[in-house]
Scaffold this active site. Structure first.
Site, PDB file in Angstrom:
ATOM      1  N   GLY A 357      11.484   7.180  85.918  1.00 17.42           N
ATOM      2  CA  GLY A 357      10.151   7.485  85.422  1.00 17.42           C
ATOM      3  C   GLY A 357       9.086   6.864  86.295  1.00 17.42           C
ATOM      4  O   GLY A 357       9.376   6.036  87.164  1.00 17.42           O
ATOM      5  N   PRO A 358       7.853   7.244  86.092  1.00 18.38           N
ATOM      6  CA  PRO A 358       6.750   6.706  86.899  1.00 18.38           C
ATOM      7  C   PRO A 358       6.527   5.226  86.620  1.00 18.38           C
ATOM      8  O   PRO A 358       7.027   4.679  85.635  1.00 18.38           O
ATOM      9  CB  PRO A 358       5.550   7.556  86.464  1.00 18.38           C
ATOM     10  CG  PRO A 358       5.913   8.076  85.116  1.00 18.38           C
ATOM     11  CD  PRO A 358       7.395   8.233  85.098  1.00 18.38           C
ATOM     12  N   PRO A 359       5.754   4.552  87.477  1.00 16.27           N
ATOM     13  CA  PRO A 359       5.495   3.118  87.274  1.00 16.27           C
ATOM     14  C   PRO A 359       4.725   2.855  85.983  1.00 16.27           C
ATOM     15  O   PRO A 359       3.876   3.644  85.574  1.00 16.27           O
ATOM     16  CB  PRO A 359       4.645   2.735  88.497  1.00 16.27           C
ATOM     17  CG  PRO A 359       4.889   3.807  89.505  1.00 16.27           C
ATOM     18  CD  PRO A 359       5.153   5.059  88.727  1.00 16.27           C
ATOM     19  N   GLY A 360       5.053   1.730  85.351  1.00 16.25           N
ATOM     20  CA  GLY A 360       4.280   1.277  84.206  1.00 16.25           C
ATOM     21  C   GLY A 360       4.680   1.840  82.867  1.00 16.25           C
ATOM     22  O   GLY A 360       3.985   1.604  81.875  1.00 16.25           O
ATOM     23  N   VAL A 361       5.811   2.575  82.789  1.00 16.70           N
ATOM     24  CA  VAL A 361       6.195   3.161  81.499  1.00 16.70           C
ATOM     25  C   VAL A 361       7.144   2.250  80.723  1.00 16.70           C
ATOM     26  O   VAL A 361       7.547   2.591  79.616  1.00 16.70           O
ATOM     27  CB  VAL A 361       6.832   4.558  81.692  1.00 16.70           C
ATOM     28  CG1 VAL A 361       5.829   5.530  82.244  1.00 16.70           C
ATOM     29  CG2 VAL A 361       8.067   4.485  82.577  1.00 16.70           C
ATOM     30  N   GLY A 362       7.544   1.110  81.307  1.00 21.23           N
ATOM     31  CA  GLY A 362       8.355   0.153  80.560  1.00 21.23           C
ATOM     32  C   GLY A 362       9.826   0.173  80.877  1.00 21.23           C
ATOM     33  O   GLY A 362      10.629  -0.259  80.052  1.00 21.23           O
ATOM     34  N   LYS A 363      10.223   0.633  82.065  1.00 18.74           N
ATOM     35  CA  LYS A 363      11.644   0.709  82.399  1.00 18.74           C
ATOM     36  C   LYS A 363      12.268  -0.686  82.495  1.00 18.74           C
ATOM     37  O   LYS A 363      13.314  -0.950  81.902  1.00 18.74           O
ATOM     38  CB  LYS A 363      11.830   1.458  83.729  1.00 18.74           C
ATOM     39  CG  LYS A 363      11.293   2.872  83.740  1.00 18.74           C
ATOM     40  CD  LYS A 363      11.586   3.579  85.046  1.00 18.74           C
ATOM     41  CE  LYS A 363      10.907   2.926  86.222  1.00 18.74           C
ATOM     42  NZ  LYS A 363       9.445   2.971  86.144  1.00 18.74           N
ATOM     43  N   THR A 364      11.627  -1.572  83.246  1.00 19.58           N
ATOM     44  CA  THR A 364      12.186  -2.916  83.448  1.00 19.58           C
ATOM     45  C   THR A 364      12.176  -3.726  82.160  1.00 19.58           C
ATOM     46  O   THR A 364      13.167  -4.383  81.808  1.00 19.58           O
ATOM     47  CB  THR A 364      11.395  -3.649  84.541  1.00 19.58           C
ATOM     48  OG1 THR A 364      11.407  -2.868  85.738  1.00 19.58           O
ATOM     49  CG2 THR A 364      11.995  -5.013  84.814  1.00 19.58           C
ATOM     50  N   SER A 680       5.293  25.656  91.854  1.00 18.18           N
ATOM     51  CA  SER A 680       4.934  25.980  90.474  1.00 18.18           C
ATOM     52  C   SER A 680       3.544  26.576  90.324  1.00 18.18           C
ATOM     53  O   SER A 680       3.186  27.024  89.234  1.00 18.18           O
ATOM     54  CB  SER A 680       5.045  24.719  89.599  1.00 18.18           C
ATOM     55  OG  SER A 680       4.108  23.749  90.016  1.00 18.18           O
ATOM     56  N   LYS A 723       2.913  18.568  82.042  1.00 17.48           N
ATOM     57  CA  LYS A 723       1.899  19.601  82.275  1.00 17.48           C
ATOM     58  C   LYS A 723       1.241  20.041  80.969  1.00 17.48           C
ATOM     59  O   LYS A 723       0.022  20.224  80.904  1.00 17.48           O
ATOM     60  CB  LYS A 723       2.540  20.793  82.988  1.00 17.48           C
ATOM     61  CG  LYS A 723       2.969  20.487  84.415  1.00 17.48           C
ATOM     62  CD  LYS A 723       3.662  21.678  85.065  1.00 17.48           C
ATOM     63  CE  LYS A 723       4.050  21.356  86.504  1.00 17.48           C
ATOM     64  NZ  LYS A 723       4.740  22.466  87.165  1.00 17.48           N
TER      65      LYS A 723
END
Length: 812
Positions: A357-364, A680, A723
């Site tokens: 996922g993109p940075p800052g979404v809480g993965k770590t 797209s 989108k």
């Protein structure tokens, strides 16, 4: 200066010396290799065999000039010449007397000078006699201390009766610097020369005395070490006779007990005992003993059989996950599924999950929460920038300072064989000549292999099958395919605006208030304020920058509270400029009017979704296509395919031949500094082209996404959720999607589905039916901004029959 009444001059070839100085009355060998120096020697041999020897100020100078050479030197006589291999020669010279350069006569093919003789005066005085005796006594003592000068030299020195000659001969035997020797050579006053030499000789003897003391101290230390070794061996023999254990035996016995209690696998235990036997046979001071001792310490520090008990209470685990993170339903569901299976099946291999996922979404931070919810130890290892395979598998013990790789180091830190192991930024690894760390991770992340993971340092298998590996990445495109195949991919998409408002209200604002020492009674945020921060001050899929902006506001409020200006601050939407300055980002909203040649598309970026306006203008020309807006190759090809499709449908769309063939087409996508690519936007490009060439306006409340083929078929695309969320945020009423993306609609939040009409289309005809306004709907005198309608073209369109495709829409 001359010491005789009459000045005597001589014209002689000069030999510049590097790093050496020749005194009068001394015989020395000189190695000559420079061309000019060889020419000077050869010329001297043709004459009187006399040559002037002067020392260079800097030995590194290859081609010395006048200013590079000391003016006072020695006139010497060449005794012997020996030619050496390589064109060099060895010359035996004898110093005759001092001389000073009066003038330089030539520089080529060798240096030739006029020198003035500086002969010593033959005088005797009580002071001179005393100085000579003192110098001879010091020299005798120096010879005894240095042991580098033959004793026979003292006999020849004592026989010298002239003070100047005595000084020159003794100076030639001392290890002095060039500048010190040069000063002796330049001192024409014999008393001063003897005094200066006595000072130098005294310093040299002080240095020799210090060297002697140091040598004695080193010798004593060596003798002490040898004595200690001898005594230790005696103690060992005595202890052996008495049946007592020495320090080495105690250490070996301690290792043996630890190995027995470690509950290691059989092969690891055998390896440990084998190394222990080697250690027992080695002398204590051998360097290899330290290597073996470190190896045994590492083996015994690993958690071969230690495990933490999993918290199998699903409700408690779910509560912990929800407490730490809002949303993220997919990864939470997967963790709870794992817990459920662990409760049913006791023996189970740990899952290997990849959160993308993109940075800052809480993965770590989610990985840390997983460890807390399971009751396991948590270990994090950052893979960003790693390019050495040894970081994963360790170094072999043949290398100095070798140690295990970071996988086993993490297991040692965890102290259990079933931790939650987070491999952060797995897509940021690189490779170079030292190996590929991604390939080394294949063994770690393969459930069929990691139960016998072998580190280069240990060289024995270690079981990683019970470890729960979680990896994180921003994109799967940079992860090697074999590595990607071994992981279960869980995509974490960006948060919706509603999610961000909820996260800010329940998590970020309370956290920042606490971290900045504030109280809830000091500061409040309205919902409108948070929405404006999200829209105008951040552009991201996660909430990292949102938290940063909230922290910035809290800092300013904290200062106000400390300065007693305000004890309570309500951060309103209209006061954000005072705290954060002007908005940094343009908030994407839908077009307010229906326009000709302007269509709204949808884009997917790392920071989430966004709307994309596409503008088309027609210019008289030859039917050429111009593309602007920093478009990638795929997008350019999509534009060409869209134009080809529209031209092939010219008759059905009411486009006359003049517009089709004699007008250039210019397609522009605004925000030209931002790179854009991907297929797209195909149907959006085709819609804008059809609108511009037919004169029919495009509905401003409709957005679309999909890839187009030359036959008008619409192919599926990615990033559907992002989108649609972007369209919802921009106020779009209807979104057109490829019919094959119907499966992705399950991810769309229910509130968004209720506010946006989602239409599934399979052919471009359906798109044009939904987007282009019929000319009958245009009110007389109505104008459309952007492209002016051609009255003649409008007339032609009104008179032509349009082919109306049958509706084939799948509404959701």
């Amino acid at each position: 200066m001359p010491t005789e009444e009459h000045q005597t001059y001589r014209e002689l070839p000069m030999l510049p010396l590097r790093g050496v100085l020749v005194f009068p009355y001394t015989v020395i060998h000189l190695d000559v290799g420079r061309k000019k120096s060889i020419n000077a020697i050869e010329d001297a041999m043709l004459g009187s065999k006399e040559i002037f020897l002067a020392t260079q100020k800097e030995a590194q100078t290859d081609e010395p000039d006048e200013e590079d050479i000391y003016e006072v030197g020695t006139v010497a006589e060449i005794r012997q010449i020996l030619k050496m291999p390589g064109g060099t020669m060895r010359v035996l010279v004898e110093g005759l007397f001092r001389a000073e350069i009066n003038a330089y006569l030539a520089n080529d093919p060798y240096m030739k000078v006029r020198v003035e003789e500086l002969r010593d005066k033959k005088i005797k005085s009580p002071e001179l006699e005393a100085l000579m005796r003192n110098l001879v006594g010091q020299f005798e003592q120096y010879v005894r201390m240095s042991k580098k000068i033959p004793p026979e030299t003292v006999v020849s020195v004592v026989a010298i009766e002239e003070g100047g000659r005595l000084a020159d001969v003794i100076a030639s035997h001392l290890n002095l610097r060039i500048n010190e020797k040069q000063r002796i050579l330049e001192l024409s006053d014999i008393n001063k020369r003897l005094n200066y030499l006595c000072e130098l000789l005294a310093k040299e003897m002080e240095v020799l005395e210090l060297e002697r003391k140091i040598n004695i101290r080193v010798r004593k230390q060596m003798e002490k070490t040898q004595k200690e070794y001898y005594l230790r061996e005696q103690i060992k023999a005595i202890q052996k006779e008495l049946g007592e254990k020495d320090e080495r035996s105690s250490e070996v016995e301690e290792f043996r007990e630890r190995i027995k209690k470690a509950n290691m696998p059989k092969d690891a235990e055998e390896k440990a005992f084998k190394e222990l036997e080697r250690l027992e046979k080695m002398p204590p001071m051998v360097a290899e003993a330290v290597v073996v001792r470190n190896y045994l310490d590492w083996i015994l520090s690993l958690p071969w059989s230690l495990e933490t008990r999993d918290r199998l209470d699903l409700k408690a685990a779910e509560a912990i996950l929800d407490e730490d993170h809002y949303g993220l339903e997919k990864p939470k569901e997967r963790i709870l599924e794992y817990l459920a299976i662990r409760k049913l099946a006791k023996k189970m291999k740990g899952p290997i999950l990849c959160l993308v996922g993109p940075p800052g979404v809480g993965k770590t931070s989610l990985g840390k929460s997983v460890g807390r919810s399971l009751g396991r130890k948590f270990i994090r290892m950052s893979l960003g920038g790693i390019r050495d395979e040894a970081e994963i598998r360790g170094h072999r013990r043949t290398y100095v300072g070798s140690m295990p790789g970071r996988i086993l180091q993490g297991m040692k830190t965890a102290g259990s064989k079933n931790p939650v192991f987070l491999l952060d930024e797995i897509d940021k690894m690189t490779m170079d000549f030292r190996g590929d760390p991604a390939s080394a991770l294949l063994e770690v992340l393969d459930p069929e292999q990691n139960y016998i993971f072998s580190d280069h340092y240990l060289e024995i298998p270690f079981d990683l099958s019970k470890v729960m590996f979680i990896t994180t990445a921003n994109s799967v495109f940079n992860i090697p395919r074999p590595l990607l195949d071994r992981m279960e991919i869980i995509e974490i998409t960006g948060y919706t605006e509603e999610d961000k408002v909820h996260i800010a209200t329940d998590y970020l604002v309370p956290k920042q208030i606490k971290e900045h020492g504030l109280k809830e009674s000091n500061i409040t945020f309205s919902e409108g304020t948070l929405r404006r921060i999200i829209r105008e001050y951040t552009r991201e899929a996660g909430v990292r920058n949102l938290e940063r902006q909230i922290a910035s506001i809290c800092r300013k409020v904290a200062r106000q509270v400390v300065e007693d200006k305000d004890t309570f601050v309500h951060v309103a939407s209209n006061s954000l400029n005072r705290f954060l300055g002007a908005g940094r980002y343009r908030y994407g909203v839908a077009e307010s009017e229906n326009q000709v040649g302007v269509a709204t598309g949808l884009a997917w970026t790392e920071s989430g979704g966004d709307i994309l306006s596409i503008e088309v203008a027609l210019l008289k020309g030859k039917g050429n296509l111009t593309l602007t807006g920093k478009l990638g190759e795929v997008m350019k090809e999509s534009a060409q395919a869209a134009l080809t499709y529209v031209r092939s449908k010219a008759d059905e769309l009411g486009i006359n031949d003049e517009i089709r063939d004699k007008y250039d087409v210019h397609i522009h996508i605004p925000e030209g500094a931002i790179p854009k690519d991907g297929p797209s936007a195909g149907i959006t490009l085709a819609t804008a082209l059809a609108s511009a060439m037919s004169g029919l306006p495009v509905r401003s409340d409709v957005a679309m996404t999909g890839e187009i083929t030359l036959r008008g078929r619409i192919l599926p695309i990615g990033g559907v959720k992002e989108k649609i969320l972007a369209a919802h945020r921009a106020g779009i009423a209807k979104v057109l999607l490829p019919v094959e993306n119907k499966k992705d609609l399950a991810e769309i939040p229910a509130p968004v589905k209720r506010k946006i009409k989602l239409v599934l289309v399979s052919h471009m005809d359906e798109v044009l039916e939904e987007t282009l306004l019929k000319l009958e709907a245009i009110q007389p005198g109505e104008d459309f901004p952007g492209v002016l309608l051609n009255p003649e073209l409008v007339g032609e369109n009104l008179n032509q029959d349009r082919v109306e495709p049958e509706a084939n829409k799948d509404l959701c």
